[in-house]
Design a protein around this motif. Sequence first.
Motif, PDB file in Angstrom:
ATOM      1  N   THR A 159     133.506  74.081 112.164  1.00 59.11           N
ATOM      2  CA  THR A 159     133.486  74.373 113.596  1.00 59.11           C
ATOM      3  C   THR A 159     133.487  73.083 114.396  1.00 59.11           C
ATOM      4  N   LEU A 160     132.641  72.147 113.999  1.00 60.60           N
ATOM      5  CA  LEU A 160     132.582  70.861 114.692  1.00 60.60           C
ATOM      6  C   LEU A 160     133.896  70.103 114.541  1.00 60.60           C
ATOM      7  N   ARG A 181     130.344  72.528 109.654  1.00 61.86           N
ATOM      8  CA  ARG A 181     131.168  71.333 109.842  1.00 61.86           C
ATOM      9  C   ARG A 181     132.575  71.697 110.269  1.00 61.86           C
ATOM     10  N   ILE A 195     124.200  73.997 117.098  1.00 61.59           N
ATOM     11  CA  ILE A 195     124.402  72.549 117.090  1.00 61.59           C
ATOM     12  C   ILE A 195     123.058  71.844 117.247  1.00 61.59           C
TER      13      ILE A 195
END
Length: 102
Positions: free
Chosen positions: A38-39, A36, A29
């Motif tokens: 994962t976020l 993206r 991060i």
Amino acid sequence: MVRTARERLEDATGKLATAPHANRLLPLIARGAAQRSTLAAMALERRHVRAADRRAFPHLAERPDVEPQSAAFFAMLADCRTVVRRPILQCGEEGHPDRVAW
């Protein structure tokens, strides 16, 4: 020598514990290299947690078997959760942005 329960527990937790800085996601991060998806998954999970908090805190504050100090605490949390529905800037030192709470 016979080991005590505490010694066995400390040994087991020492072997199972990860290193304090072993979170592999945080460096990704920080570098902007996290995927993206994962976020997005983290954001969706956080959204579900916030929704659950908005339901749970008022319920806990209104329970008849809760002591007055506990009821006040949960009422305060419920009120804070209402305020924190949108991102707010929290300042650490004198006006220095410390983090953003979502």
